[in-house]
Design an enzyme around this catalytic site. Structure first.
Site, short mmCIF file in Angstrom:
data_model
loop_
_atom_site.label_atom_id
_atom_site.label_comp_id
_atom_site.label_asym_id
_atom_site.label_seq_id
_atom_site.Cartn_x
_atom_site.Cartn_y
_atom_site.Cartn_z
N CYS A 134 0.60 -1.27 -0.13
CA CYS A 134 0.52 0.03 0.03
C CYS A 134 1.03 0.87 -0.12
O CYS A 134 1.62 1.55 0.87
CB CYS A 134 -1.26 0.00 1.51
N CYS A 137 -0.56 3.64 1.96
CA CYS A 137 -0.22 3.51 3.62
C CYS A 137 0.91 3.74 4.21
O CYS A 137 1.49 4.75 5.23
CB CYS A 137 -0.64 2.41 4.03
N ASP A 138 1.96 3.56 3.14
CA ASP A 138 3.87 3.87 3.82
C ASP A 138 4.38 4.71 2.85
O ASP A 138 5.67 4.04 3.25
CB ASP A 138 3.87 2.14 3.93
#
Ligand code: NDP
Length: 312
Positions: A134, A137-138
């Site tokens: 992701c 997300c990261d």
């Protein structure tokens, strides 16, 4: 045992839209939102192609608003997962992750899909230490660093473009000699100065002491030009598609060869009476939020018709 007229499993655009329709139709729906409330769109950035948002909308925000809309129609939204489903008798019986059993006359399965991995042992070894599925997300953890993303579809392009805004350099590792993505997405990555597309390249493994420091890759594997080399990177992202979350249904509900629930004909009915599916869990092809939402609406209308024919 608690009795539910319409149980909705999953809380992506399909689940929430089904909930809105079922709530408005007074089916007293109960929705189990799963481990990732809001589903895949909570991991994306801007959704540009959902009608009604001329400037695009943040995926997370959209899901919060869909949830609020479901709440407005009295949907009983619950945290947690359904971990077991028994379709051998009516009403159908479900078990939650807290071990609670409930029965339902009709069910809408909207459990979505999860990210696929290449299957390399190194993916597990470096999970959380440089491997991610992701980017939104990261990606933040790789600011001003060098990363690679595997895949040549729309997801890979979207995420590569997102990463290019944060990272010094982004490699796209694409196994074919072309990108499968839509023209608009292709243009985006081709125009980004710090994205380099490595066509006809596969990943063999990852290396690094405390975390990912690079990937072992190979160009044109098995051909005369084959060339294996090490690509120094700080992060390794995967965007190679998704697999449907259908494990608990597989014994009773008909699935296709990839594990997606089969819905046939005009409606969202599965092979089991009173059980409907919506969204990515039954859509190996379009996988769009708007399509998922549309199928959620159809599933709720189907459930309503089913219950009304039974006089329930
Ligand atoms: P896709 O299935 O479209 O693409 C997967 C990519 O990963 C392909 O390039 C595929 O390569 C590659 N791949 C698969 N397995 C491997 C492997 N083992 N090793 C290396 N590469 C691999 O998945 P997406 O998630 O990108 O998209 C799914 C659907 O969602 C599509 O319909 C897409 O259009 C849609 N989507 C739309 C968006 C938007 O419009 N904003 C955003 C994101 C997704 P190959 O081509 O060789 O098979």
């Amino acid at each position: 045992m608690e009795h539910i007229r319409c149980l909705i499993i999953g809380s992506g655009p399909a689940g929430y839209t089904a909930a809105i329709y079922a709530g408005r139709a007074n089916l007293q729906p109960v929705e189990y939102c799963g481990m990732q409330t809001g589903g895949q769109l909570t991991q994306t950035t801007i959704v540009d192609n959902f009608p009604g948002y001329p400037q695009g909308v943040d995926g997370n925000q959209m899901m919060i608003e869909l949830r609020e809309q479901a709440e407005r129609f009295g949907v009983d939204l619950r945290d947690g997962e359904i971990v077991k489903a028994d379709f051998s008798r009516k009403p159908y019986v479900f078990t939650t992750d807290r071990g609670v059993e409930l029965e339902a006359d009709s069910v809408i399965i909207a459990t979505g899909a999860t990210a696929k991995y290449l299957g390399l042992p190194d993916e597990q070894k470096y999970m959380g230490q440089g491997v991610s599925v992701c980017a939104t997300c990261d990606g933040f953890f790789y600011r001003k660093k060098t990363v690679a993303i595997v895949g040549g579809g729309d997801t890979a392009c979207e995420e590569a473009h997102y990463l290019s805004g944060l990272c010094k350099k982004v490699y796209m590792i694409v196994r074919k000699p072309y990108l499968r993505a839509s023209e608009a997405m292709k243009r985006r990555v081709e125009e980004a100065e710090n994205i380099e597309i490595l066509y006809e390249t596969n990943t063999l493994g990852l290396y690094g002491k405390a975390g990912v420091e690079g990937a072992h890759v190979v160009y044109r594997k098995g051909e005369s030009e084959e060339r294996a080399y090490d690509l120094p990177i700080d992060g390794f992202f995967l965007a190679i598609g998704h697999k449907p979350q259908t494990a608990i249904f597989k014994d009773a509900i008909a699935l296709d060869e990839q594990g997606f629930i089969k819905v046939e004909g005009q409606n969202q009915a599965t092979n089991v009476e009173g059980v409907f599916a919506a969204g990515d869990v039954c859509d190996p092809y379009y996988r769009q939020a708007i399509v998922a939402a549309g199928s959620g609406a159809k599933a709720a209308l189907d459930a309503q018709a089913y219950l009304s024919a039974l006089g329930k």
